[in-house]
Design a protein around this motif. Structure first.
Motif, PDB file in Angstrom:
ATOM      1  N   ASP A   1       0.803  -1.217   0.000  1.00 35.61           N
ATOM      2  CA  ASP A   1       0.000   0.000   0.000  1.00 35.61           C
ATOM      3  C   ASP A   1       0.841   1.274   0.000  1.00 35.61           C
ATOM      4  OD1 ASP A   1      -2.461  -1.375   0.016  1.00 35.61           O
ATOM      5  OD2 ASP A   1      -2.281  -1.710   2.168  1.00 35.61           O
ATOM      6  N   GLY A   2       2.168   1.133  -0.024  1.00 30.44           N
ATOM      7  CA  GLY A   2       3.022   2.304  -0.059  1.00 30.44           C
ATOM      8  C   GLY A   2       3.278   2.791  -1.480  1.00 30.44           C
ATOM      9  N   TYR A   3       3.959   3.925  -1.571  1.00 30.37           N
ATOM     10  CA  TYR A   3       4.450   4.466  -2.848  1.00 30.37           C
ATOM     11  C   TYR A   3       3.331   4.805  -3.828  1.00 30.37           C
ATOM     12  CZ  TYR A   3       8.749   2.899  -0.764  1.00 30.37           C
ATOM     13  OH  TYR A   3       9.792   2.721   0.105  1.00 30.37           O
ATOM     14  N   ALA A   4       2.200   5.238  -3.298  1.00 33.43           N
ATOM     15  CA  ALA A   4       1.076   5.604  -4.159  1.00 33.43           C
ATOM     16  C   ALA A   4       1.419   6.709  -5.161  1.00 33.43           C
ATOM     17  CB  ALA A   4      -0.125   6.020  -3.311  1.00 33.43           C
ATOM     18  N   PRO A   5       2.252   7.719  -4.810  1.00 34.27           N
ATOM     19  CA  PRO A   5       2.561   8.734  -5.817  1.00 34.27           C
ATOM     20  C   PRO A   5       3.203   8.169  -7.079  1.00 34.27           C
ATOM     21  CG  PRO A   5       3.155   9.524  -3.629  1.00 34.27           C
ATOM     22  CD  PRO A   5       2.801   8.077  -3.477  1.00 34.27           C
ATOM     23  N   LEU A   6       3.921   7.087  -6.962  1.00 34.42           N
ATOM     24  CA  LEU A   6       4.516   6.464  -8.139  1.00 34.42           C
ATOM     25  C   LEU A   6       3.546   5.474  -8.788  1.00 34.42           C
ATOM     26  CD1 LEU A   6       8.172   5.768  -6.937  1.00 34.42           C
ATOM     27  CD2 LEU A   6       7.321   7.696  -8.274  1.00 34.42           C
ATOM     28  N   ALA A   7       2.975   4.578  -7.984  1.00 35.56           N
ATOM     29  CA  ALA A   7       2.089   3.555  -8.542  1.00 35.56           C
ATOM     30  C   ALA A   7       0.892   4.179  -9.250  1.00 35.56           C
ATOM     31  CB  ALA A   7       1.622   2.610  -7.439  1.00 35.56           C
TER      32      ALA A   7
ATOM     33  N   ALA B   1      17.829  16.262  -2.061  1.00 37.10           N
ATOM     34  CA  ALA B   1      16.953  15.141  -1.722  1.00 37.10           C
ATOM     35  C   ALA B   1      17.609  14.224  -0.702  1.00 37.10           C
ATOM     36  CB  ALA B   1      16.591  14.360  -2.972  1.00 37.10           C
ATOM     37  N   GLU B   2      16.832  13.836   0.298  1.00 34.58           N
ATOM     38  CA  GLU B   2      17.272  12.851   1.275  1.00 34.58           C
ATOM     39  C   GLU B   2      16.701  11.481   0.885  1.00 34.58           C
ATOM     40  OE1 GLU B   2      16.430  14.445   5.163  1.00 34.58           O
ATOM     41  OE2 GLU B   2      17.308  16.393   4.636  1.00 34.58           O
ATOM     42  N   HIS B   3      16.638  10.559   1.823  1.00 35.80           N
ATOM     43  CA  HIS B   3      16.386   9.167   1.450  1.00 35.80           C
ATOM     44  C   HIS B   3      14.985   8.929   0.891  1.00 35.80           C
ATOM     45  CE1 HIS B   3      17.794   5.104   1.238  1.00 35.80           C
ATOM     46  NE2 HIS B   3      16.776   4.636   1.941  1.00 35.80           N
ATOM     47  N   MET B   4      14.003   9.711   1.309  1.00 35.60           N
ATOM     48  CA  MET B   4      12.651   9.518   0.794  1.00 35.60           C
ATOM     49  C   MET B   4      12.404  10.300  -0.491  1.00 35.60           C
ATOM     50  SD  MET B   4      11.170   7.261   2.508  1.00 35.60           S
ATOM     51  CE  MET B   4      11.506   6.342   4.012  1.00 35.60           C
ATOM     52  N   LEU B   5      13.434  10.972  -0.972  1.00 31.43           N
ATOM     53  CA  LEU B   5      13.388  11.632  -2.287  1.00 31.43           C
ATOM     54  C   LEU B   5      12.204  12.588  -2.434  1.00 31.43           C
ATOM     55  CD1 LEU B   5      14.353   8.541  -4.493  1.00 31.43           C
ATOM     56  CD2 LEU B   5      15.872  10.274  -3.533  1.00 31.43           C
ATOM     57  N   GLY B   6      11.875  13.258  -1.354  1.00 31.80           N
ATOM     58  CA  GLY B   6      10.819  14.253  -1.409  1.00 31.80           C
ATOM     59  C   GLY B   6       9.456  13.754  -0.990  1.00 31.80           C
ATOM     60  N   GLY B   7       9.297  12.425  -0.822  1.00 30.28           N
ATOM     61  CA  GLY B   7       8.018  11.884  -0.375  1.00 30.28           C
ATOM     62  C   GLY B   7       7.411  10.867  -1.314  1.00 30.28           C
TER      63      GLY B   7
ATOM     64  N   ALA C   1       8.966  11.250   5.511  1.00 28.34           N
ATOM     65  CA  ALA C   1       9.732  12.050   4.556  1.00 28.34           C
ATOM     66  C   ALA C   1      10.308  13.279   5.265  1.00 28.34           C
ATOM     67  CB  ALA C   1       8.849  12.481   3.387  1.00 28.34           C
ATOM     68  N   THR C   2      11.622  13.298   5.461  1.00 28.35           N
ATOM     69  CA  THR C   2      12.284  14.423   6.118  1.00 28.35           C
ATOM     70  C   THR C   2      12.563  15.556   5.149  1.00 28.35           C
ATOM     71  OG1 THR C   2      14.413  13.355   5.720  1.00 28.35           O
ATOM     72  CG2 THR C   2      13.354  12.947   7.846  1.00 28.35           C
ATOM     73  N   ASP C   3      12.316  15.324   3.875  1.00 33.61           N
ATOM     74  CA  ASP C   3      12.607  16.344   2.862  1.00 33.61           C
ATOM     75  C   ASP C   3      11.397  16.549   1.954  1.00 33.61           C
ATOM     76  OD1 ASP C   3      12.718  13.835   1.693  1.00 33.61           O
ATOM     77  OD2 ASP C   3      14.199  14.437   0.195  1.00 33.61           O
ATOM     78  N   GLU C   4      10.205  16.546   2.542  1.00 36.05           N
ATOM     79  CA  GLU C   4       8.983  16.586   1.734  1.00 36.05           C
ATOM     80  C   GLU C   4       9.027  17.724   0.715  1.00 36.05           C
ATOM     81  OE1 GLU C   4       4.114  16.462   2.215  1.00 36.05           O
ATOM     82  OE2 GLU C   4       5.386  16.808   3.960  1.00 36.05           O
TER      83      GLU C   4
ATOM     84  N   ARG D   1       9.578  17.864  -6.238  1.00 36.80           N
ATOM     85  CA  ARG D   1      10.613  16.851  -6.470  1.00 36.80           C
ATOM     86  C   ARG D   1       9.971  15.510  -6.826  1.00 36.80           C
ATOM     87  NH1 ARG D   1      13.713  16.981  -1.635  1.00 36.80           N
ATOM     88  NH2 ARG D   1      14.834  18.709  -2.582  1.00 36.80           N
ATOM     89  N   VAL D   2       8.885  15.164  -6.134  1.00 35.82           N
ATOM     90  CA  VAL D   2       8.176  13.928  -6.455  1.00 35.82           C
ATOM     91  C   VAL D   2       7.631  13.988  -7.873  1.00 35.82           C
ATOM     92  CG1 VAL D   2       6.202  12.467  -5.857  1.00 35.82           C
ATOM     93  CG2 VAL D   2       7.614  13.460  -4.046  1.00 35.82           C
ATOM     94  N   ALA D   3       7.087  15.134  -8.255  1.00 36.35           N
ATOM     95  CA  ALA D   3       6.558  15.297  -9.614  1.00 36.35           C
ATOM     96  C   ALA D   3       7.661  15.131 -10.654  1.00 36.35           C
ATOM     97  CB  ALA D   3       5.900  16.662  -9.753  1.00 36.35           C
ATOM     98  N   LEU D   4       8.857  15.608 -10.347  1.00 35.72           N
ATOM     99  CA  LEU D   4       9.984  15.432 -11.261  1.00 35.72           C
ATOM    100  C   LEU D   4      10.325  13.950 -11.415  1.00 35.72           C
ATOM    101  CD1 LEU D   4      12.364  16.405 -12.991  1.00 35.72           C
ATOM    102  CD2 LEU D   4      13.672  16.711 -10.863  1.00 35.72           C
ATOM    103  N   ILE D   5      10.355  13.225 -10.306  1.00 39.46           N
ATOM    104  CA  ILE D   5      10.634  11.785 -10.366  1.00 39.46           C
ATOM    105  C   ILE D   5       9.572  11.079 -11.197  1.00 39.46           C
ATOM    106  CG2 ILE D   5      10.803   9.669  -8.990  1.00 39.46           C
ATOM    107  CD1 ILE D   5      11.915  11.439  -6.707  1.00 39.46           C
ATOM    108  N   GLN D   6       8.325  11.470 -11.013  1.00 40.12           N
ATOM    109  CA  GLN D   6       7.256  10.870 -11.803  1.00 40.12           C
ATOM    110  C   GLN D   6       7.513  11.064 -13.296  1.00 40.12           C
ATOM    111  OE1 GLN D   6       4.121  13.135  -9.962  1.00 40.12           O
ATOM    112  NE2 GLN D   6       3.354  11.364  -8.816  1.00 40.12           N
TER     113      GLN D   6
END
Length: 315
Positions: free
Chosen positions: A62-68, A247-253, A262-265, A269-274
């Motif tokens: 159920d994790g990583y919904a922004p990517l899935a 970006a830290e380990h959660m890459l923005g969330g 996410a320590t670097d929400e 950045r998430v949109a860029l990864i997408q």
């Protein structure tokens, strides 16, 4: 307001409806319990490519919904297993399966590929619309290490050799904040709690995109954030690298919407990864000759880019 708008554009204005089913169970004799899986897919389209995604330590299907959600809305079937280290499974610290979870994770991913017909039939209307020959694997953190082994990386033993657990059915990979070289590059803490991270990349020949944050300081290594670029630098074959500024380990969330870990929400950045991961997948699975190069050029032209990308190279 502008940042909020970009987040909504990326996640709430999907170009296609997405169907999702969860808690699908795959029989896994010898594992101790069945594999639970979530599958997300576009409601329309045929010959759909597949992404199998391995979560980070303690997460679940159920994790990583922004990517899935994003990948599914853009034409990919996303399959997410729940590995044995998921917090919701409550595996005891002294459980005899724990030392080999790194291996079980790889086996989980292969079992999904073995049973794709059984998995996809649980989503109404999906059966017969999936192209089993177009498969990518992706993962974050521990899931990135799992994915790297499917691409050809090996867990090195005392003699410097390791078992080949790669899978030729996987045509490309995406490694998100995936650990680097093991051995002397592991910290004392890394050697104590994660001996399975003694990774070697000499045989990781399958094409891959490596995504790393330049502020990802891991207690598992004596090195700095450059450790996370090792899968790009140390492996043969065609590789690409996306480095995210700040970006830290959660890459923005990427692990979820409005997640607390996410320590670097940073929604932008998430949109860029997408966008960048989608372009890479299109280039590798759908033979879109310009998708990745165009995405790299667009990133380089931004007034204040959130990262930098190195094009696909062959070695």
């Amino acid at each position: 307001m502008e940042e909020h708008a970009s987040w909504r554009d990326a996640n709430m204005s999907a170009p296609a409806p997405v169907l999702s089913a969860r808690a699908i169970r795959l029989l896994a004799p010898g594992r101790g319990e069945d594999i639970q899986v979530r599958i997300s897919a576009p409601a329309t389209g045929d010959n759909l490519p597949i992404i199998i995604f391995s979560h980070g330590y303690g997460s679940s299907m159920d994790g990583y919904a922004p990517l899935a959600d994003y990948w599914a809305a853009h034409g990919f079937v996303v399959v997410q297993p729940t590995h044995l280290d998921a917090k919701r499974l409550g595996l005891a610290q002294d459980d005899p399966r724990r030392p080999l979870i790194w291996r079980t994770r790889v086996e989980d991913m292969k079992r999904i590929l073995d049973d794709l017909d059984a998995v996809t039939q649980w989503v109404p209307g999906l059966e017969g619309r999936v192209d089993h020959g177009l498969v990518a694997a992706s993962g974050h953190s521990f899931g990135g290490q799992t994915t790297s082994m499917l691409l050809g990386a090996r867990m090195l033993g005392p003699d410097g050799e390791g078992e080949d657990m790669s899978d030729r059915r996987i045509k490309a990979g995406i490694l998100l904040a995936s650990g680097g070289h093991g051995g002397v590059d592991l910290s004392p803490l890394g050697r104590e709690i994660t001996p399975y991270l003694n990774s070697g990349f000499d045989h990781m020949a399958t094409p891959a995109l490596v995504v790393a944050g330049d502020a990802d300081q891991s207690p598992l290594t004596t090195r700095g954030p450059d450790w996370f670029a090792d899968p790009y630098r140390l492996s043969p074959g065609r590789k690409a690298l996306l480095t995210l500024f700040g970006a830290e380990h959660m890459l923005g969330g990427i692990s979820g919407y409005a997640v607390t870990e996410a320590t670097d929400e940073n929604p932008a950045r998430v949109a860029l990864i997408q966008r960048m991961t989608l372009a890479y997948l299109q280039s590798q699975l759908l033979d879109d000759a310009t998708a990745w190069s165009s995405a790299c050029e667009a990133l380089a032209m931004e007034a204040t880019p959130l990262g930098k990308a190195k094009g696909i190279i062959g070695r």
